[in-house]
Scaffold this active site. Sequence first.
Site: not given
Ligand code: 13P
Ligand code: G3H
Ligand code: ZN
Length: 311
Positions: A258, A82
């Site tokens: 997330d 991600d």
């Molecule tokens: P949220 O913060 O809305 O859960 O989005 C997660 C996300 O886009 C991870 O890449």
């Molecule tokens: O879009 C991001 C995700 O919510 C991941 O968050 O970078 O804090 O793990 P993080």
């Molecule tokens: Zn994201």
Amino acid sequence: MALVTTTEMFKKAYEGGYAIGAFNVNNMEIVQGITEAAAELKSPIILQVSAGARKYAKHNYLVKLVEAALMECDLPIALHLDHGDTFELCKSCIDGGFTSVMIDGSHHSFEDNIELTKKVVEYAHAHGAVVEGELGRLAGIEDAVNVSAEDASYTRPDEVEEFVTRTGVDSLAIAIGTSHGAYKFKPGQKPQLRFDILEEVERRLPKYPIVLHGASSVVPEFVDIINKNGGSLDNAIGIPEEMLRKAAAMAVCKINIDSDLRLAMTAGIREYMFANPGAFDPRQYLTPARANIKKLVSHKILEVLGSNDKA
Ligand code: 13P
Ligand code: G3H
Ligand code: ZN
């Protein structure tokens, strides 16, 4: 079953008018809660790992946890990076067993984004992996990036064909008003998404899988539990579920979640600890936390994504 790429999942999701949930994983309880829900509902899923998750839990632990989940349940699971921000990070994840990576070049110029994304696509495709790119910038807070509302920008539909053609990227994340984190709209602001942009992208890229980041609903049930048990999440607000259902019926094939997982887990821990102030066995408070993850993911699959019975 071995890990899969997202190619087949997205093709079926596009044709079937549903979306695949992409859930962020950081530890064992999260992996277990998500995959147990998906297995019960026979839903394909994407488990995604951010750079922050990889730093926290370490690459090998996360890969092995996902491999363990595959031994427990016979499901199509893609393992995805991600928000990869460099070629080196994407390469390292592909070399280390991921089947999909995101190269997030959205903070670069259009030309630089194309150049970086193309380089990742060439490497990924030569190694059996697929790539998600991004055009437009979401607002919100991630571990490494904090994009203010002023710096966020909607995707320009007139750029998408050139971007996809020149990079060869397999899916595209677009910005239509969602944002990362638990505060997606200002207090009193009516939640709105630019479905006109999604429609125009869909028209320009027929049958092409679109990705929605920042798509947590900030489920009120979990926010309430947190607030009733010593937390303070005033004004937390997410994307209404009917908007996500609408997006899933359109070209959106991947919906990223997330923040809702974090809220579900925190609600389970807070509720348990407030009721049992003397507890100090992590298994005791992580059990309801994991159960909340499972409950949340089941709800998403059945009521938002529509991916049940599609494995
Ligand atoms: P949220 O913060 O809305 O859960 O989005 C997660 C996300 O886009 C991870 O890449
Ligand atoms: O879009 C991001 C995700 O919510 C991941 O968050 O970078 O804090 O793990 P993080
Ligand atoms: Zn994201």
